[in-house]
Design a protein around this motif. Structure first.
Motif, PDB file in Angstrom:
ATOM      1  N   ILE A  21       0.252  -1.253   0.077  1.00 12.53           N
ATOM      2  CA  ILE A  21      -0.531  -0.322  -0.258  1.00 12.53           C
ATOM      3  C   ILE A  21       0.785   1.031  -0.307  1.00 12.53           C
ATOM      4  CG2 ILE A  21      -2.718  -1.022   1.028  1.00 12.53           C
ATOM      5  CD1 ILE A  21      -1.079   0.859   3.745  1.00 12.53           C
ATOM      6  N   GLU A  22       2.345   1.291   0.372  1.00 11.33           N
ATOM      7  CA  GLU A  22       3.318   2.511   0.572  1.00 11.33           C
ATOM      8  C   GLU A  22       4.144   1.932   0.879  1.00 11.33           C
ATOM      9  OE1 GLU A  22       4.139   5.912   3.400  1.00 11.33           O
ATOM     10  OE2 GLU A  22       2.109   4.729   3.680  1.00 11.33           O
ATOM     11  N   SER A  23       5.249   2.944  -0.707  1.00  6.63           N
ATOM     12  CA  SER A  23       6.796   2.745  -0.558  1.00  6.63           C
ATOM     13  C   SER A  23       7.003   3.916  -0.162  1.00  6.63           C
ATOM     14  CB  SER A  23       7.671   2.538  -2.473  1.00  6.63           C
ATOM     15  OG  SER A  23       6.329   1.015  -2.465  1.00  6.63           O
ATOM     16  N   GLU A  24       8.036   4.037   0.337  1.00  5.01           N
ATOM     17  CA  GLU A  24       8.893   5.076   1.251  1.00  5.01           C
ATOM     18  C   GLU A  24      10.246   4.600   0.779  1.00  5.01           C
ATOM     19  OE1 GLU A  24       9.997   7.464   4.632  1.00  5.01           O
ATOM     20  OE2 GLU A  24       8.329   5.986   5.535  1.00  5.01           O
ATOM     21  N   GLU A  25      11.331   5.652   0.677  1.00  5.90           N
ATOM     22  CA  GLU A  25      13.010   5.381   0.091  1.00  5.90           C
ATOM     23  C   GLU A  25      13.146   5.751   1.429  1.00  5.90           C
ATOM     24  OE1 GLU A  25      16.381   6.391  -2.601  1.00  5.90           O
ATOM     25  OE2 GLU A  25      14.124   7.605  -2.712  1.00  5.90           O
ATOM     26  N   VAL A  26      13.550   5.395   1.887  1.00  8.15           N
ATOM     27  CA  VAL A  26      13.888   5.612   3.546  1.00  8.15           C
ATOM     28  C   VAL A  26      15.819   5.743   3.878  1.00  8.15           C
ATOM     29  CG1 VAL A  26      12.008   3.681   4.560  1.00  8.15           C
ATOM     30  CG2 VAL A  26      14.743   3.094   3.795  1.00  8.15           C
ATOM     31  N   TYR A  27      16.159   5.631   1.787  1.00  2.91           N
ATOM     32  CA  TYR A  27      17.441   6.052   2.498  1.00  2.91           C
ATOM     33  C   TYR A  27      17.432   5.787   0.463  1.00  2.91           C
ATOM     34  CZ  TYR A  27      22.267   6.678   4.318  1.00  2.91           C
ATOM     35  OH  TYR A  27      23.283   7.344   5.165  1.00  2.91           O
ATOM     36  N   PRO A  28      19.079   6.966   0.270  1.00  2.00           N
ATOM     37  CA  PRO A  28      19.313   7.030  -1.009  1.00  2.00           C
ATOM     38  C   PRO A  28      19.555   5.480  -2.069  1.00  2.00           C
ATOM     39  CG  PRO A  28      20.262   8.519  -0.170  1.00  2.00           C
ATOM     40  CD  PRO A  28      19.432   8.183   1.430  1.00  2.00           C
ATOM     41  N   GLY A  29      18.366   5.210  -2.531  1.00  2.06           N
ATOM     42  CA  GLY A  29      18.384   4.095  -2.986  1.00  2.06           C
ATOM     43  C   GLY A  29      17.952   3.082  -2.683  1.00  2.06           C
ATOM     44  N   ILE A  30      17.719   3.202  -1.195  1.00  3.86           N
ATOM     45  CA  ILE A  30      16.640   1.763  -0.713  1.00  3.86           C
ATOM     46  C   ILE A  30      15.041   2.219  -0.203  1.00  3.86           C
ATOM     47  CG2 ILE A  30      16.674   0.693   1.574  1.00  3.86           C
ATOM     48  CD1 ILE A  30      19.054  -0.076  -0.600  1.00  3.86           C
ATOM     49  N   VAL A  31      14.148   1.839  -1.035  1.00  8.04           N
ATOM     50  CA  VAL A  31      12.903   1.591  -0.827  1.00  8.04           C
ATOM     51  C   VAL A  31      12.326   0.081   0.018  1.00  8.04           C
ATOM     52  CG1 VAL A  31      10.669   1.459  -1.792  1.00  8.04           C
ATOM     53  CG2 VAL A  31      13.039   3.098  -2.944  1.00  8.04           C
TER      54      VAL A  31
END
Length: 60
Positions: free
Chosen positions: A9-19
């Motif tokens: 239901i949701e995607s978040e980039e938590v660090y550059p290049g890591i989702v």
């Protein structure tokens, strides 16, 4: 990489290049590594990914 078959239901980039992909229960069900080909040495099959403390806290 999918960890679960539940609906994302949701995607978040938590660090550059890591989702991170999460489901309705706010559980991580997928991890995406963007630009993975630039992080892999195809000759030696080494994968160079830096693990950051902030990412470990998100996954805990």
């Amino acid at each position: 990489m999918r960890l679960d078959d539940s609906k994302i239901i949701e995607s978040e980039e938590v660090y550059p290049g890591i989702v991170l992909d999460v489901n309705e229960q706010n559980q991580v069900v997928g991890i995406e590594v963007l630009q993975l080909t630039s992080r892999i040495n195809l000759t030696t099959k080494d994968i160079k990914l830096e693990i950051y403390k902030s990412l470990i806290l998100v996954l805990a």
